[in-house]
Design a protein around this motif. Structure first.
Motif, mmCIF file in Angstrom:
data_model
loop_
_atom_site.group_PDB
_atom_site.id
_atom_site.type_symbol
_atom_site.label_atom_id
_atom_site.label_comp_id
_atom_site.label_asym_id
_atom_site.label_seq_id
_atom_site.Cartn_x
_atom_site.Cartn_y
_atom_site.Cartn_z
ATOM 1 N N PHE A 1 -65.621 5.810 4.749
ATOM 2 C CA PHE A 1 -66.958 6.358 4.494
ATOM 3 C C PHE A 1 -67.617 6.883 5.762
ATOM 4 C CE2 PHE A 1 -68.250 1.944 5.522
ATOM 5 C CZ PHE A 1 -69.322 2.171 6.367
ATOM 6 N N ARG A 2 -67.439 6.194 6.900
ATOM 7 C CA ARG A 2 -68.111 6.640 8.116
ATOM 8 C C ARG A 2 -67.613 8.011 8.535
ATOM 9 N NH1 ARG A 2 -67.932 7.983 13.030
ATOM 10 N NH2 ARG A 2 -65.668 7.985 12.813
ATOM 11 N N LYS A 3 -66.300 8.196 8.500
ATOM 12 C CA LYS A 3 -65.724 9.476 8.905
ATOM 13 C C LYS A 3 -66.150 10.584 7.964
ATOM 14 C CE LYS A 3 -62.998 11.838 11.632
ATOM 15 N NZ LYS A 3 -63.294 11.981 13.079
ATOM 16 N N PHE A 4 -66.156 10.309 6.668
ATOM 17 C CA PHE A 4 -66.573 11.312 5.689
ATOM 18 C C PHE A 4 -68.040 11.694 5.903
ATOM 19 C CE2 PHE A 4 -66.441 12.357 0.838
ATOM 20 C CZ PHE A 4 -66.371 13.706 1.142
ATOM 21 N N ASP B 1 -69.041 6.001 15.811
ATOM 22 C CA ASP B 1 -67.743 5.349 15.709
ATOM 23 C C ASP B 1 -67.733 3.957 16.337
ATOM 24 O OD1 ASP B 1 -68.113 6.621 18.128
ATOM 25 O OD2 ASP B 1 -66.031 7.218 18.371
ATOM 26 N N GLN B 2 -68.635 3.713 17.281
ATOM 27 C CA GLN B 2 -68.705 2.390 17.900
ATOM 28 C C GLN B 2 -70.085 1.750 17.710
ATOM 29 O OE1 GLN B 2 -66.977 2.115 21.910
ATOM 30 N NE2 GLN B 2 -65.990 4.102 21.591
ATOM 31 N N LEU B 3 -70.792 2.177 16.679
ATOM 32 C CA LEU B 3 -72.146 1.698 16.442
ATOM 33 C C LEU B 3 -72.128 0.576 15.411
ATOM 34 C CD1 LEU B 3 -75.125 2.264 17.184
ATOM 35 C CD2 LEU B 3 -75.215 3.797 15.197
ATOM 36 N N ALA B 4 -72.589 -0.606 15.810
ATOM 37 C CA ALA B 4 -72.609 -1.754 14.910
ATOM 38 C C ALA B 4 -73.591 -1.527 13.767
ATOM 39 C CB ALA B 4 -72.970 -3.018 15.673
ATOM 40 N N ILE B 5 -73.315 -2.156 12.645
ATOM 41 C CA ILE B 5 -74.109 -1.966 11.431
ATOM 42 C C ILE B 5 -74.881 -3.244 11.102
ATOM 43 C CG2 ILE B 5 -74.020 -1.470 8.954
ATOM 44 C CD1 ILE B 5 -71.301 -0.057 9.553
ATOM 45 N N GLY B 6 -76.194 -3.119 10.902
ATOM 46 C CA GLY B 6 -77.005 -4.224 10.400
ATOM 47 C C GLY B 6 -76.750 -5.543 11.096
ATOM 48 N N ALA C 1 -64.767 -4.056 13.796
ATOM 49 C CA ALA C 1 -65.572 -4.214 15.008
ATOM 50 C C ALA C 1 -67.059 -4.032 14.740
ATOM 51 C CB ALA C 1 -65.114 -3.202 16.067
ATOM 52 N N ASN C 2 -67.427 -3.082 13.869
ATOM 53 C CA ASN C 2 -68.834 -2.728 13.672
ATOM 54 C C ASN C 2 -69.527 -3.531 12.582
ATOM 55 O OD1 ASN C 2 -68.592 -0.751 15.661
ATOM 56 N ND2 ASN C 2 -68.081 0.853 14.194
#
Length: 607
Positions: free
Chosen positions: A426-429, A450-455, A115-116
């Motif tokens: 990686f995001r959770k860690f 957790d719901q933040l889109a990347i680049g 999703a992200n």
């Protein structure tokens, strides 16, 4: 001297201190960052290590408003984070070892990445060839209860049980279709080239990532754009520590920076123990890492590519060890190995590993003659697994953990070590590491990711909106529709920013690679911390790993890079020679000779 409580340094007030006139006319972004660091005497958080877990922790802290600094002695995602199997998976095989929480977390994070980061992460249908219905039951039970570490082949009943459990997590935490079990007739109809030992098959869905190194850079850029006091700099090495201050060395200019950190986050992966020894000053640190080397091949084989037809084959070789193969930009990615290593520096895929991987491939597809000459590219990295006494590498946990080393005699700051982990989580860690650091600073979380889109995943158009999005982009920037589509495929919605940059000045395609233009590469050089030719060829683009390099192309891009970074002719030629040597020794690109490729022949093989 024992460190006073955190109140010794009001870092929020210090944020205002560094807002001074540091940008001289003509100063580069890199020079400006180093100047900022030199203005500081202290920092609340110093992250050492620019792999995906360090990057994730950096983003998490930056988004909370912390003036965090991250350094990497090489380039972003240069080591293990750039040597992954290119899978974003839920951890199916971890069910066998009873790591149910890791499977749950992996499925959740896999679907969050879908999703992200939809511009780089996509679903991947996966098939498991199976040689029996009931094989491996006894040994599987022994492995689950830690009574045996011996690998063995798994029958359909074991695999179906695992996939059924996998579906439970997928149903609760994910969105993928459920698994299916296929009879021998159905398997032969879909996979006529499978070996005779295949009696049935199972299929399920996971995901793959096309540009992991690019995703790492986009995470950094997002963080720095959200927090101007967060600084990330590659090619900056932690040189020494006196117990209170650390000295950093810019390996490109020779400049040094001295900082007093309150917390050091050790995110160096396979190098964690080495850095801990450097930071401990007078007391040896406990061994935390027992890494294993994983190597992969990119092979050019049209028949095999056609047989895969867009799917991944997740199979066991003769020994019962898990291997993978799936389509990769017109070629096939195959891997991997799992070999204990003591020295993580300069690991390479050696001839024996290549032989092992190709033999495993032929075990599944015996009718395809895949030779050494078909190998276009090799890559290898060290998995930063926790130290273990297990005699079988595959049994070492792939889970992650945080190890806190409080201040001690000879080390005046807290060290937080990021041990283990895998790309999917990686995001959770990073979230867990950042929360630990926030607690040490007396701060609390303000932003969730957790719901933040990347680049380029931000506002990424769905399939039914793609044409309209491209049409709107075409009205703003006079580029051909096919070119805009190409930019969207490569960079997601960052295509709009790159298209604007391309149109600011006269542009032209590369003479040896018309798919890329000079301004497109200039954008990457000036906006994504490109410092070396390898940064550009291996990590900001897919040119190397997709088998597109020739000497002409490498040389032309080197000339462009040298011009943009102000190198002399001697520096340019020396850099080219060094790059060609690295491509040959680290990735098997021994055919980048100074000549034009013949028609139909690519000089990126081991021939």
């Amino acid at each position: 001297m024992k460190r006073p409580p955190l109140a010794w340094w009001n870092w929020r007030q210090a944020q205002e201190v560094i807002v001074v006139n540091l940008t001289e006319p003509g100063a580069t972004p890199r020079a400006t960052k180093i100047a900022k660091m030199q203005q500081l005497s202290a920092t609340p958080v110093l992250i050492v290590g620019g792999g995906i877990n360090g990057i994730s922790t950096f983003r998490e802290l930056a988004l909370q408003g912390i003036p965090v600094i991250m350094i990497e002695q090489g380039d972003w995602c240069q080591a293990a984070s750039g040597a992954l199997s290119r899978m974003i998976h839920g951890g199916l095989r971890y069910l066998e070892t009873g790591e149910f929480s890791l499977v749950k977390e992996s499925v959740e994070e896999r679907d969050r990445l879908l999703a992200n980061a939809p511009h780089y992460v996509a679903p991947l249908r996966t098939t498991v060839p199976i040689d029996s219905w009931s094989g491996g039951l006894i040994n599987a039970g022994k492995r689950f209860f830690r009574l045996s570490e011996r690998p063995s082949r798994r029958g359909a009943l074991i695999i179906k049980t695992g996939l059924a459990m996998y579906d439970l997590y997928t149903r609760q935490y994910g969105t993928m279709p459920h698994h299916q079990l296929h009879s021998q007739r159905a398997t032969q109809a879909r996979w006529p080239d499978f070996a005779d030992w295949v009696k049935c098959s199972a299929s399920y869905y996971d995901a793959w990532i096309s540009a992991p190194e690019r995703l790492g850079v986009e995470l950094i850029n997002d963080a720095e754009q959200a927090n101007s006091q967060a600084l990330a700099l590659n090619y900056l090495q932690l040189l020494s520590c006196d117990g209170e201050n650390v000295t950093l060395l810019d390996t490109l200019s020779g400049q040094r920076v001295t900082l007093r950190p309150h917390v050091v986050v050790n995110a160096t992966g396979a190098w964690i123990d080495q850095l801990n020894q450097r930071l401990a000053v007078d007391k040896p640190a406990k061994k935390l890492i027992g890494g294993t080397k994983g190597s992969h091949l990119i092979v050019r084989h049209p028949q095999l590519l056609a047989a895969l037809n867009g799917e991944m084959v997740y199979y066991e070789n003769q020994e019962g060890r898990v291997c993978i193969m799936f389509p990769w930009f017109g070629h096939v990615l195959v891997g991997s190995t799992d070999i204990r290593v003591d020295n993580p520096d300069d690991v390479v895929c050696d001839a024996e590993e290549q032989r092992y991987i190709l033999e495993s491939l032929r075990f599944v597809f015996p009718g395809f003659d895949v030779k050494d000459d078909d190998v276009l590219y090799t890559f290898s990295g060290v998995r930063p697994l926790p130290a273990s006494d297990s005699t079988l590498n595959g049994r070492i946990s792939r889970n992650h953990s945080l190890v806190l080393l409080p201040p001690q005699a000879g080390r005046d700051f807290t060290t937080l070590c990021l041990v283990g982990g895998k790309w999917t989580t990686f995001r959770k860690f990073g979230e867990q590491a950042a929360d630990k650091v926030l607690n040490l600073l007396g701060e609390s979380r303000k932003v969730r990711t957790d719901q933040l889109a990347i680049g380029g995943g931000k506002n990424y158009p769905a399939a039914d909106r793609r044409a309209a999005w491209l049409a709107d982009l075409g009205q703003r920037y006079p580029l051909p529709p096919a070119r805009l589509e190409q930019l969207l495929q490569r960079y997601g919605t960052l295509a709009a920013e790159i298209a604007a940059f391309i149109c600011q000045s006269a542009d032209a395609p590369l003479s040896g690679l018309a798919d890329y233009s000079c301004n497109e590469l200039r954008y990457l050089i000036h906006h994504e911390q490109v410092q070396t030719l390898e940064d550009l060829l291996l990590r900001r683009t897919l040119l190397a790993i997709s088998g597109q390099l020739t000497h002409q192309r490498v040389s032309e891009i080197n000339i462009l890079l040298a011009s943009e970074l102000g190198w002399s002719a001697d520096q340019r030629e020396q850099h080219l020679a060094t790059t060609l040597a690295h491509l040959a020794s680290l990735h098997g690109l021994t055919g980048l000779y100074p000549r034009e490729p013949r028609e139909g022949v690519s000089y990126v093989s081991n021939a």
